[in-house]
Scaffold this motif. Structure first.
Motif, short mmCIF file in Angstrom:
data_model
loop_
_atom_site.label_atom_id
_atom_site.label_comp_id
_atom_site.label_asym_id
_atom_site.label_seq_id
_atom_site.Cartn_x
_atom_site.Cartn_y
_atom_site.Cartn_z
N THR A 1 -11.59 -8.79 8.37
CA THR A 1 -13.00 -8.88 8.47
C THR A 1 -13.35 -10.00 7.19
OG1 THR A 1 -13.38 -6.94 9.60
CG2 THR A 1 -15.32 -8.21 8.33
N GLU A 2 -13.11 -9.53 5.85
CA GLU A 2 -13.28 -10.29 4.79
C GLU A 2 -12.74 -11.78 4.82
OE1 GLU A 2 -13.11 -6.36 1.57
OE2 GLU A 2 -11.62 -7.94 1.44
N ARG A 3 -11.55 -11.94 5.37
CA ARG A 3 -11.14 -13.28 5.46
C ARG A 3 -11.07 -14.11 6.64
NH1 ARG A 3 -5.73 -12.76 1.66
NH2 ARG A 3 -6.27 -11.25 0.25
N TYR B 1 0.84 -1.37 0.08
CA TYR B 1 0.05 -0.15 0.05
C TYR B 1 0.84 1.24 -0.13
CZ TYR B 1 1.13 1.06 4.90
OH TYR B 1 1.71 1.39 6.18
N GLU C 1 -2.76 5.99 1.84
CA GLU C 1 -3.63 4.83 2.33
C GLU C 1 -3.52 4.82 3.74
OE1 GLU C 1 -4.52 1.61 -1.00
OE2 GLU C 1 -2.44 2.20 -1.14
N ASP C 2 -4.51 4.10 4.59
CA ASP C 2 -4.43 3.79 5.89
C ASP C 2 -4.18 2.37 6.01
OD1 ASP C 2 -5.00 3.65 8.65
OD2 ASP C 2 -6.85 4.95 8.50
N ASP D 1 -4.22 0.78 8.94
CA ASP D 1 -5.20 0.10 9.81
C ASP D 1 -6.41 -0.15 9.27
OD1 ASP D 1 -4.31 1.08 12.91
OD2 ASP D 1 -3.42 2.39 11.32
N GLU D 2 -7.01 0.63 8.17
CA GLU D 2 -8.16 0.43 7.60
C GLU D 2 -8.05 -1.04 6.81
OE1 GLU D 2 -10.86 -0.03 4.31
OE2 GLU D 2 -8.84 0.78 4.13
N ILE D 3 -6.91 -1.03 6.07
CA ILE D 3 -6.70 -1.84 4.95
C ILE D 3 -6.53 -3.24 5.75
CG2 ILE D 3 -5.03 -3.20 3.24
CD1 ILE D 3 -4.01 -0.29 2.56
N ALA E 1 -7.93 -3.85 9.05
CA ALA E 1 -9.17 -4.34 9.41
C ALA E 1 -10.31 -4.81 8.29
CB ALA E 1 -9.66 -3.16 10.19
N ARG E 2 -10.21 -4.34 7.22
CA ARG E 2 -10.99 -4.88 6.39
C ARG E 2 -10.54 -6.10 5.80
NH1 ARG E 2 -9.67 -4.50 1.06
NH2 ARG E 2 -8.51 -2.39 1.40
N LEU E 3 -9.53 -6.55 5.70
CA LEU E 3 -8.92 -7.73 5.08
C LEU E 3 -9.21 -8.83 6.25
CD1 LEU E 3 -5.72 -7.03 3.20
CD2 LEU E 3 -7.82 -7.58 2.09
#
Length: 326
Positions: free
Chosen positions: A135-137, A119, A124-125, A127-129, A131-133
């Motif tokens: 949750t998704e995985r 990234y 880009e953040d 922490d956001e990346i 946290a998102r991954l």
């Protein structure tokens, strides 16, 4: 966070993590004008102290969490620590890394079996990346510093310092620690509070990325204006952590801020006089001990050399510029 958590982490990592020594050199002492004891975590597995916290966190996961895998974000040292700890626990790891991280760190993380997601740290953040991954995985996020299990693992450095200083007769009043988000610094401070209360931890940061120093001065968390542009990539973070800062505020002395050039000089000294390879961020506490002694108390000082994962070009630059001076 408490000493019991650090002692529990010490039991989990026993036999898996190297007990690094305290090194001394009369040549280093001459430069510093006092006795300097160097804790070379660059000799740790994966080349930095980060393996301690990574193993501490991964080893505490449930079977279901291990089966699903872990995720971390890091400029490289935490990345490698988590990648190796995950591999040795038979689980997968996804590591979110800045695209401008040293190439060696990116390549080593991949070589340890992790999936690397790059990234742009300026836009880009992470922490956001992360946290998102996660949750998704369905992955367990292992933060680089603002995670109690990670801090507990890093605190084992402090347990070793207390024991080794007593064995060697090191009468150090201050322990200088390379500081990014404060995981290592707060962990060592907690350990020393319990085991060597006469010692005080001092965070050490690079110029223009001194969020911890400014936060301690203000009594509240302050953020760095920039998140890139320093050769001390290993200790560049947005701001102190919500978990780490209260510990730093309660236990640490004022921060020390060091120019990048002094880190390069310290790298040359470590190589010539201690036979240890350091990266710029990993050399910054030693740089403070060597070149900023007027801001340090006591006849002895302990400096934690936190990592040695440096690209060849940067290391060659340090030796070319300062190798003849040491």
């Amino acid at each position: 966070m408490n000493i019991e958590m650090i002692e529990a982490a010490a039991k989990r990592i026993d036999g898996h993590v190297r007990r690094t020594p305290l090194l001394t050199s009369p040549f280093v002492d001459d430069i510093a004008g006092r006795r300097v004891f160097v804790k070379p975590e660059a000799l740790q597995h994966t080349g930095s102290f980060k393996f301690r916290g990574a193993w501490s966190a991964v080893s505490a996961l449930t079977d279901n969490a291990l089966k699903a895998g872990v995720i971390a974000f890091s400029s490289g040292n935490h990345a490698q620590g988590v990648a190796l700890a995950a591999r040795e626990h038979g689980t997968s790891a996804v590591i979110v890394m800045p695209a401008d991280a040293p190439q060696m760190k990116i390549e080593n993380t991949r070589a340890l079996g992790a999936e690397v997601v790059l990234y742009d740290r300026a836009t880009e953040d992470r922490d956001e990346i992360g946290a998102r991954l996660a949750t998704e995985r369905g992955l367990t996020l292992i933060k680089p510093f603002d995670e109690p299990l990670v801090i507990a693992g890093q605190g084992t450095v402090g347990l070793e310092i207390a024991e080794q200083a007593a064995e060697l007769g090191a009468n150090a009043r201050e322990v200088l620690v390379c500081c990014g988000g404060g995981g290592l610094t707060s962990g060592i401070a907690l350990a020393l509070e319990a085991k060597a209360p006469d010692m005080r931890v001092r965070p050490v940061e690079p110029e223009n990325f001194d969020d911890v120093t400014r936060s301690l001065e203000a009594g509240e968390i302050k953020r760095n204006k920039s998140l890139s542009g320093s050769i001390c990539d290993a200790i560049i973070t947005p701001q102190p952590g919500d978990v780490t800062f209260p510990i730093l505020k309660r236990l640490c002395g004022s921060g020390l801020v060091v120019p990048e050039e002094d880190c390069l000089r310290a790298m040359a000294v470590a190589f010539a006089r201690l036979k240890v390879v350091l990266e710029p961020g990993g050399a910054i506490a030693l740089a403070a001990a060597l070149f900023h002694g007027d801001k340090i108390e006591g006849d002895d000082v302990i400096a934690v050399a936190s990592g040695g994962n440096v690209d060849a070009e940067v290391f060659q630059m340090a030796l070319a510029k300062y190798g003849d001076d040491v």
